[in-house]
Motif scaffolding. Structure first.
Motif, PDB file in Angstrom:
ATOM      1  N   ALA A  15      -5.812  -4.648   1.893  1.00 47.25           N
ATOM      2  CA  ALA A  15      -5.125  -3.402   1.535  1.00 47.25           C
ATOM      3  C   ALA A  15      -3.920  -3.757   0.678  1.00 47.25           C
ATOM      4  O   ALA A  15      -3.210  -4.718   0.980  1.00 47.25           O
ATOM      5  CB  ALA A  15      -4.682  -2.643   2.787  1.00 47.25           C
ATOM      6  N   ASP A  16      -3.721  -2.989  -0.393  1.00 50.98           N
ATOM      7  CA  ASP A  16      -2.608  -3.278  -1.301  1.00 50.98           C
ATOM      8  C   ASP A  16      -1.843  -2.001  -1.611  1.00 50.98           C
ATOM      9  O   ASP A  16      -2.139  -0.931  -1.074  1.00 50.98           O
ATOM     10  CB  ASP A  16      -3.105  -3.967  -2.576  1.00 50.98           C
ATOM     11  N   PHE A  24       2.183  -0.307   2.734  1.00 51.66           N
ATOM     12  CA  PHE A  24       2.004  -1.627   3.347  1.00 51.66           C
ATOM     13  C   PHE A  24       0.894  -2.378   2.633  1.00 51.66           C
ATOM     14  O   PHE A  24       0.095  -1.798   1.900  1.00 51.66           O
ATOM     15  CB  PHE A  24       1.703  -1.524   4.853  1.00 51.66           C
ATOM     16  N   GLY A  25       0.869  -3.683   2.864  1.00 57.70           N
ATOM     17  CA  GLY A  25      -0.196  -4.538   2.381  1.00 57.70           C
ATOM     18  C   GLY A  25      -0.781  -5.285   3.563  1.00 57.70           C
ATOM     19  O   GLY A  25      -0.088  -5.541   4.560  1.00 57.70           O
ATOM     20  N   LEU A  26      -2.059  -5.631   3.476  1.00 57.00           N
ATOM     21  CA  LEU A  26      -2.733  -6.394   4.524  1.00 57.00           C
ATOM     22  C   LEU A  26      -3.617  -7.440   3.861  1.00 57.00           C
ATOM     23  O   LEU A  26      -4.472  -7.108   3.035  1.00 57.00           O
ATOM     24  CB  LEU A  26      -3.582  -5.467   5.404  1.00 57.00           C
ATOM     25  N   ALA A  27      -3.380  -8.675   4.227  1.00 53.94           N
ATOM     26  CA  ALA A  27      -4.175  -9.777   3.693  1.00 53.94           C
ATOM     27  C   ALA A  27      -4.581 -10.684   4.844  1.00 53.94           C
ATOM     28  O   ALA A  27      -3.923 -10.733   5.887  1.00 53.94           O
ATOM     29  CB  ALA A  27      -3.378 -10.560   2.653  1.00 53.94           C
ATOM     30  N   GLU A  28      -5.669 -11.393   4.640  1.00 50.44           N
ATOM     31  CA  GLU A  28      -6.160 -12.386   5.596  1.00 50.44           C
ATOM     32  C   GLU A  28      -6.015 -13.740   4.929  1.00 50.44           C
ATOM     33  O   GLU A  28      -6.431 -13.914   3.783  1.00 50.44           O
ATOM     34  CB  GLU A  28      -7.627 -12.082   5.906  1.00 50.44           C
ATOM     35  N   SER A  29      -5.406 -14.685   5.626  1.00 46.43           N
ATOM     36  CA  SER A  29      -5.192 -16.019   5.057  1.00 46.43           C
ATOM     37  C   SER A  29      -5.890 -17.068   5.903  1.00 46.43           C
ATOM     38  O   SER A  29      -5.930 -16.962   7.130  1.00 46.43           O
ATOM     39  CB  SER A  29      -3.700 -16.358   5.001  1.00 46.43           C
ATOM     40  N   HIS A  42      12.138 -12.876   2.173  1.00 51.22           N
ATOM     41  CA  HIS A  42      11.639 -11.679   1.490  1.00 51.22           C
ATOM     42  C   HIS A  42      12.793 -10.689   1.423  1.00 51.22           C
ATOM     43  O   HIS A  42      13.365 -10.332   2.458  1.00 51.22           O
ATOM     44  CB  HIS A  42      10.473 -11.052   2.260  1.00 51.22           C
ATOM     45  N   HIS A  43      13.139 -10.247   0.235  1.00 46.90           N
ATOM     46  CA  HIS A  43      14.229  -9.290   0.074  1.00 46.90           C
ATOM     47  C   HIS A  43      13.739  -7.849   0.020  1.00 46.90           C
ATOM     48  O   HIS A  43      14.544  -6.931   0.135  1.00 46.90           O
ATOM     49  CB  HIS A  43      15.032  -9.609  -1.190  1.00 46.90           C
ATOM     50  N   ARG A  44      12.435  -7.641  -0.145  1.00 46.97           N
ATOM     51  CA  ARG A  44      11.905  -6.268  -0.295  1.00 46.97           C
ATOM     52  C   ARG A  44      11.031  -5.807   0.860  1.00 46.97           C
ATOM     53  O   ARG A  44      10.826  -4.610   1.014  1.00 46.97           O
ATOM     54  CB  ARG A  44      11.089  -6.169  -1.588  1.00 46.97           C
ATOM     55  N   GLU A  45      10.441  -6.726   1.606  1.00 44.80           N
ATOM     56  CA  GLU A  45       9.501  -6.297   2.633  1.00 44.80           C
ATOM     57  C   GLU A  45       9.639  -7.131   3.897  1.00 44.80           C
ATOM     58  O   GLU A  45      10.124  -8.255   3.864  1.00 44.80           O
ATOM     59  CB  GLU A  45       8.056  -6.370   2.125  1.00 44.80           C
ATOM     60  N   ASP A  46       9.211  -6.533   5.010  1.00 45.64           N
ATOM     61  CA  ASP A  46       9.041  -7.252   6.269  1.00 45.64           C
ATOM     62  C   ASP A  46       7.665  -7.905   6.213  1.00 45.64           C
ATOM     63  O   ASP A  46       6.715  -7.320   5.682  1.00 45.64           O
ATOM     64  CB  ASP A  46       9.102  -6.304   7.463  1.00 45.64           C
ATOM     65  N   ALA A 100       4.329  -2.552   0.810  1.00 46.47           N
ATOM     66  CA  ALA A 100       3.420  -3.466   0.127  1.00 46.47           C
ATOM     67  C   ALA A 100       4.190  -4.296  -0.889  1.00 46.47           C
ATOM     68  O   ALA A 100       5.253  -3.898  -1.355  1.00 46.47           O
ATOM     69  CB  ALA A 100       2.314  -2.676  -0.577  1.00 46.47           C
ATOM     70  N   GLY A 101       3.643  -5.450  -1.230  1.00 47.44           N
ATOM     71  CA  GLY A 101       4.273  -6.266  -2.260  1.00 47.44           C
ATOM     72  C   GLY A 101       3.847  -7.715  -2.218  1.00 47.44           C
ATOM     73  O   GLY A 101       3.651  -8.338  -3.251  1.00 47.44           O
TER      74      GLY A 101
END
Length: 157
Positions: A15-16, A24-29, A42-46, A100-101
């Motif tokens: 999700a982007d 929000f964004g969601l990634a799998e690593s 990160h200065h813009r997001e949790d 997101a970001g």
């Protein structure tokens, strides 16, 4: 979903900003044992980490938390942190960013994965490009890979 080789990891963006209205964004690593990004903030997001497989140790200036499958930690914006894949094998985890970001940073620095597997590195990362790309996305690299946030000089508030 797109798959990206990002440093020595495989990242699948689920999700982007476009699909969530920027909320929000969601990634799998997936990363090999020993993987550890440089300490950063990160200065813009949790940023949240939810472990699916393996073990990850998260480091902040004041804490160290070991996460196994089913465990979650939130790294609030403005807090220096890093993590290490600390188990004997690879780890797989979800990364959340709110708003997101983070996924845009991964896409800009990384490259489309040629195969759905960990990349084979052909040398060290381009650190100057990594620092510049991170800065464009509100992420400040604070030191070299391997350094822990507790080892950083005190930051002015």
């Amino acid at each position: 979903m797109d798959s990206i080789w990002f440093l020595d990891t495989l990242v699948r963006v689920h999700a982007d900003a476009d699909s969530t209205g920027g909320r929000f964004g969601l990634a799998e690593s997936i990363a090999p044992a020993g993987h550890q990004p440089p300490p950063h903030v990160h200065h813009r997001e949790d940023e949240g980490l939810y472990v699916l497989e393996g073990e990850i140790t998260v480091f902040t200036p004041d804490d160290e938390v070991v996460l196994g499958p089913g465990a979650f930690v939130n790294a609030p914006r403005g807090v220096p942190h890093t993590f290490r894949v600390s188990g004997p094998g690879p780890a797989r985890w979800l990364v959340t960013s709110a708003p997101a970001g983070f996924e845009a940073f991964v896409r800009e620095y990384g490259e489309p994965a040629a195969r759905d597997e960990l990349p084979v590195l052909e040398g060290p990362p381009d650190v100057k490009r990594l620092v510049a790309t991170a800065a464009r996305h509100g992420i400040e690299i604070l030191g070299p890979p391997g350094m822990l946030p507790a080892e950083l000089p005190a930051r002015a508030a």
